[in-house]
Design a protein around this motif. Structure first.
Motif, PDB file in Angstrom:
ATOM      1  N   ILE A 248      46.545  24.750  49.377  1.00 48.76           N
ATOM      2  CA  ILE A 248      47.145  25.745  48.477  1.00 48.76           C
ATOM      3  C   ILE A 248      47.888  25.052  47.340  1.00 48.76           C
ATOM      4  CG2 ILE A 248      48.897  27.565  48.317  1.00 48.76           C
ATOM      5  CD1 ILE A 248      48.122  28.372  51.165  1.00 48.76           C
ATOM      6  N   ALA A 249      48.603  23.992  47.662  1.00 51.29           N
ATOM      7  CA  ALA A 249      49.333  23.257  46.626  1.00 51.29           C
ATOM      8  C   ALA A 249      48.387  22.700  45.578  1.00 51.29           C
ATOM      9  CB  ALA A 249      50.148  22.139  47.269  1.00 51.29           C
ATOM     10  N   GLU A 250      47.240  22.167  46.016  1.00 47.38           N
ATOM     11  CA  GLU A 250      46.261  21.623  45.069  1.00 47.38           C
ATOM     12  C   GLU A 250      45.639  22.735  44.226  1.00 47.38           C
ATOM     13  OE1 GLU A 250      45.512  18.490  44.277  1.00 47.38           O
ATOM     14  OE2 GLU A 250      47.167  17.896  45.582  1.00 47.38           O
ATOM     15  N   TYR A 251      45.375  23.888  44.863  1.00 45.39           N
ATOM     16  CA  TYR A 251      44.833  25.021  44.117  1.00 45.39           C
ATOM     17  C   TYR A 251      45.791  25.452  43.005  1.00 45.39           C
ATOM     18  CZ  TYR A 251      41.011  25.998  47.449  1.00 45.39           C
ATOM     19  OH  TYR A 251      39.869  25.939  48.212  1.00 45.39           O
ATOM     20  N   LEU A 252      47.068  25.564  43.354  1.00 42.42           N
ATOM     21  CA  LEU A 252      48.066  25.985  42.375  1.00 42.42           C
ATOM     22  C   LEU A 252      48.185  24.973  41.234  1.00 42.42           C
ATOM     23  CD1 LEU A 252      50.890  27.389  44.687  1.00 42.42           C
ATOM     24  CD2 LEU A 252      49.474  28.688  43.088  1.00 42.42           C
ATOM     25  N   MET A 256      47.337  25.931  37.349  1.00 45.11           N
ATOM     26  CA  MET A 256      48.395  25.905  36.346  1.00 45.11           C
ATOM     27  C   MET A 256      48.105  24.933  35.205  1.00 45.11           C
ATOM     28  SD  MET A 256      50.644  28.171  37.096  1.00 45.11           S
ATOM     29  CE  MET A 256      49.216  29.154  37.575  1.00 45.11           C
ATOM     30  N   SER A 257      47.131  24.064  35.386  1.00 47.66           N
ATOM     31  CA  SER A 257      46.827  23.079  34.337  1.00 47.66           C
ATOM     32  C   SER A 257      45.472  23.333  33.677  1.00 47.66           C
ATOM     33  CB  SER A 257      46.848  21.667  34.930  1.00 47.66           C
ATOM     34  OG  SER A 257      45.883  21.539  35.972  1.00 47.66           O
ATOM     35  N   ARG A 258      44.834  24.463  34.035  1.00 47.96           N
ATOM     36  CA  ARG A 258      43.468  24.697  33.562  1.00 47.96           C
ATOM     37  C   ARG A 258      43.410  25.092  32.085  1.00 47.96           C
ATOM     38  NH1 ARG A 258      41.135  27.989  37.750  1.00 47.96           N
ATOM     39  NH2 ARG A 258      40.830  25.983  38.787  1.00 47.96           N
ATOM     40  N   ALA A 262      47.843  29.131  30.920  1.00 44.86           N
ATOM     41  CA  ALA A 262      48.308  28.866  32.285  1.00 44.86           C
ATOM     42  C   ALA A 262      49.501  27.911  32.261  1.00 44.86           C
ATOM     43  CB  ALA A 262      47.182  28.287  33.127  1.00 44.86           C
ATOM     44  N   LYS A 263      49.442  26.902  31.390  1.00 42.80           N
ATOM     45  CA  LYS A 263      50.551  25.949  31.284  1.00 42.80           C
ATOM     46  C   LYS A 263      51.812  26.641  30.774  1.00 42.80           C
ATOM     47  CE  LYS A 263      47.559  21.944  30.489  1.00 42.80           C
ATOM     48  NZ  LYS A 263      47.132  20.908  29.528  1.00 42.80           N
ATOM     49  N   ILE A 264      51.636  27.558  29.800  1.00 37.79           N
ATOM     50  CA  ILE A 264      52.793  28.303  29.289  1.00 37.79           C
ATOM     51  C   ILE A 264      53.363  29.210  30.388  1.00 37.79           C
ATOM     52  CG2 ILE A 264      53.509  30.066  27.631  1.00 37.79           C
ATOM     53  CD1 ILE A 264      51.414  28.905  25.702  1.00 37.79           C
TER      54      ILE A 264
END
Length: 353
Positions: A248-252, A256-258, A262-264
């Motif tokens: 789950i941590a890797e998915y998030l 968030m960096s895609r 998403a980064k904002i």
């Protein structure tokens, strides 16, 4: 004062993690006194960097460190009386320590602990109890790897020990307890599990509120305070949960960096993500407790860092301060002192299966 002996050479990183971890734990619990066992050439320079820890510790040089991949039988032959692991455990017998903490080889640590400390009267096999984060807080799951294929009486013993640990850790007068099963219906599951359920209901231990059977998803929900299972299923459940948390941590992280949006969005939601990361951090619940021995042994994850090892020390500290060993002994004595008529009824029920 709580006296804690440390196998400084245990784990993937040995003194590089154990000594800084002990220093962190001492900051949280100034009444700890450490007894350290390890290689002098590796430990002394690190210990000198932490003057407060050095002042609160006694150091004992040892000749042998048990490797993480060493077989328990080989570790016993090679390390008996000489290794940092053995001497840290034996510090309980010599009344130098109240609890031992090690990040070393799990099989070797269990074998040495049983050989050195022996099991409590009435306990056939020890168990490893893990602290599990849930939607409601935390629960205790045992066994997570010590006893593969436990029978009904051993599961009954686990229930008594798990209930005592919950009272010591969570300060609950009557913790709820469930048996892990493939369904909640009484007709489902292996005969050993169904028989264990009957034993617990018939014995009606004073310190346990028996809930019945629970399923795998009940662990994370926090349906009960204590989940009892045998070591094969418990270890798989533990490793699956740890792997799922990392997944789950890797998915998030990937999500968030895609894209730029998403980064904002991550910037605005950073506080929420930080709280989620804190909740899912395996270091916060590090420290398996070996139950059923004449002494308290805490097993830290071998690959943890200083903060994780400090958390394992915290568990040992709490177990001593809250009288875990005495609570288990009291519950076992009460169970084995059941009136003969009730005991015969329980044995008779078990014999019918």
């Amino acid at each position: 004062m709580v006296r804690i002996s440390l196998d400084v050479m245990g784990g993937d990183f040995g003194p590089q993690v154990v000594i800084p971890g002990a220093a962190r734990a001492l900051e949280r619990h100034p009444d700890i006194r450490f007894v350290l066992f390890g290689d002098e050439a590796q430990c002394r320079p690190l210990l000198d960097k932490y003057p407060k820890l050095k002042a609160a510790s006694s150091f004992h040089a040892t000749e042998i460190a048990i490797a993480m991949d060493e077989k328990p039988s080989q570790a016993l032959r090679r390390g008996r009386g000489k290794s940092s692991m053995w001497q840290a455990i034996d510090a309980i017998n010599s009344d130098q320590a109240d609890v031992v903490v090690s990040a070393g080889n799990t099989g070797a640590l269990m074998a040495m602990s049983v050989f050195c400390l022996r099991t409590m009267a009435g306990i056939q096999r020890p168990a490893i109890a893990g602290i599990w984060p849930t939607l409601k807080g935390e629960s205790i799951v045992l066994d997570v790897g010590a006893t593969i294929g436990a029978d009904a009486q051993q599961l009954m013993d686990f229930a008594l020990m798990g209930g005592a640990m919950a009272r010591a850790l969570f300060e609950i007068e009557r913790p709820t307890l469930g048996l892990l099963n493939v369904g909640v219906e009484e007709v489902k599951g292996q005969e050993e599990v169904k028989e264990a359920g009957r034993l617990i209901r018939e014995a009606a231990p004073e310190g346990i509120d028996y809930y019945g059977f629970v399923e795998g998803d009940d662990i994370g929900r926090g349906t009960v305070d204590v989940v009892v299972t045998e070591g094969f299923a418990g270890n798989i459940a533990l490793k699956t949960a740890e792997g799922t948390a990392r997944q789950i941590a890797e998915y998030l992280k990937a999500a968030m960096s895609r894209t730029l949006m998403a980064k904002i969005g991550y910037i605005f939601a950073k506080g929420a993500f930080d709280r989620l990361r804190e909740k899912m951090d395996p270091r916060k619940v590090n420290g398996g407790v070996f139950l059923g021995l004449n002494g308290i042994v805490i097993k830290s994850h071998g690959g943890t860092d200083a903060e994780g090892f400090a958390a394992a020390i915290d568990v040992g500290y709490d177990m001593v301060r809250n009288g875990l060993k005495t609570k288990i002994e009291t519950d076992l004595q009460r169970y084995h002192a059941m009136p003969q008529a009730s005991a015969a009824a329980v044995n008779g029920t078990a014999g019918e299966v």
